[in-house]
Design a protein around this motif. Structure first.
Motif: not given
Length: 450
Positions: A127-135
């Motif tokens: 999540n910190a890496e942005g792997l789950f970002d909704a965008s």
């Protein structure tokens, strides 16, 4: 038996209890390396010093343990009696009581607790890496024609998905990428299948999942390699792992999470009945528009019919012609509606066999064009009918007796309101009614001549 006096015995080495315990402690700590030990916590206590004291036991034995404050601060959970733990400890002896004990340097939850902690740590990292970002989530294709499925070839999940897709989207091509969904090496197989499916270029959509199970059964879908493969997939992905209450890292990394494999198949498929329903709704709107036009035309015809004041024979003839025109117009409209409905049904049938989104767009454009053509045809028919009606009305107006009166003539009516056509029908002093183009008056016959 002869007793030997103490003074005659060899010199003995006598240890105090403290010395003995110290020697044993040194012997234990120097000869036994650090050990990993699992067991259940009991008799857990925390004095004011902040140190932890407890017993670690299994079904047949137990051992005293101590974990000092400097070490227990790094433990991510609060130990409780009855909890299974895994510790790394060194063997020692508590000199004050001569008790064998373990000095604990590290503690972690065993079994389910350890897995949950590992899961939360990986989830936080990704999540910190942005792997789950909704965008970063991509929209799913409206009508995928080729669907790839990464799952076990023998599980219930693949049977459920094939059944749902066959019922809702029979024209779609389904390609299975068979993998093991649990056990050693399963995560590597799943990640490799996702990558191969993406490189193949054959699929519009990829479903990755399996049926329900325990946390350990679903663990392959919590592996980092699977999450990264889903995030890197060049095609949209749906994760369908377990039941609705199960949530894995694969669910967070995919473009969309489905609560079950069957639900994933429903999301991926576009029900042909839904498309047909929209077309039928458009057809009903067109029918209502035509009915409204016919109703408006009928009202106009009725209004003009009420305004006419002509001899009965001519009026009946013109009324009959108007009715005939109305029936022809209705028949022509129904014929056009039937023709368009037949074309629409054929288009829907052809669409149900082909299904691609491009054909749907073409059918929608054709439907709009057909509606416009029908509207123009209806307007032309209405205009021609109106022109014919106006022409007939003018012809009736020209032969109307009222038009004759406008040229200076008059109509003489007897007491029975019948028109007098012959002077022989009159007598002296008879009262008559004379009707002019505008108004009328009464008169008395003074004389009658041939």
């Amino acid at each position: 038996m002869q007793t030997i006096p103490p003074s005659q015995n060899a010199k003995r080495s006598v240890l105090s209890v403290s010395d003995l315990n110290r020697e044993v402690k040194h012997l234990l700590e120097s000869s036994v390396p650090l050990l990993w030990i699992s067991g259940e916590i009991s008799n857990f206590s925390v004095p004011s010093s902040g140190h932890w004291y407890f017993s670690l036991k299994d079904a047949r034995a137990q051992v005293r343990c101590a974990m000092f404050r400097g070490r227990n601060r790094s433990v991510a959970f609060r130990p409780q009696n009855g909890r299974e733990v895994l510790i790394r400890a060194r063997v020692s002896l508590y000199e004050g009581r001569g008790e064998f004990q373990l000095i604990v340097e590290h503690m972690e939850e065993a079994g389910f607790g350890a897995l949950m902690r590992q899961l939360e740590q990986l989830k936080a990292k990704l999540n910190a890496e942005g792997l789950f970002d909704a965008s970063k989530k991509r929209p799913l294709p409206f009508l995928p024609t080729n669907i790839g499925i990464v799952t076990s070839p023998t599980g219930a999940a693949i049977r459920d998905m094939i059944h749902v897709l066959g019922r809702r989207h029979p024209s779609a091509t389904i390609e299975l990428w068979p993998v093991a969904v649990q056990g050693q090496g399963a995560a590597e197989q799943i990640a490799a299948a996702i990558e191969k499916a993406g490189r193949s270029g054959r699929h519009d959509l990829l479903i990755v999942g399996r049926g329900g199970g325990s946390l350990e059964d679903l663990w392959s879908f919590n592996e980092e390699i699977v999450a990264r493969a889903l995030a890197a997939s060049p095609i949209p992905t749906i994760s369908a792992v377990g039941h609705e209450t199960d949530t894995t890292i694969a669910d967070l990394a995919a473009d969309l999470r489905a609560p079950t494999p069957s639900a994933a198949a429903e999301i991926a498929s576009a029900n042909a009945a839904e498309i047909l329903q929209r077309l039928e709704q458009a057809q009903r709107r067109l029918q209502r528009a035509i009915d409204n036009q016919l109703k408006h035309l009928s009202q106009q015809v009725q209004l003009r019919r009420n305004r006419l004041r002509h001899p009965r024979e001519q009026l009946l003839n013109q009324t009959q012609r108007l009715d005939h025109l109305e029936m022809r117009l209705t028949a022509a409209s129904q014929q056009q509606i039937h023709k368009r409905k037949t074309q629409l049904t054929s288009a829907v049938r052809a669409f149900s066999h082909s299904q691609p989104a491009r054909r749907l767009d073409e059918s929608q454009k054709k439907l709009i064009q057909l509606q416009a053509n029908l509207q123009r045809a209806m307007q032309l028919i209405l205009q021609r009918s109106g022109d014919t009606l106006a022409h007939r009305a003018q012809m009736l107006q020209n032969i109307s007796p009222l038009a004759v009166l406008q040229r200076g003539y008059a109509i003489v009516l007897d007491s029975d309101k019948r028109a007098v056509r012959d002077s022989a029908d009159l007598r002296t002093d008879q009262q008559v009614q004379v009707r002019l183009a505008r108004g009328s008056f009464s008169a008395t016959v003074d004389a009658v001549s041939d």
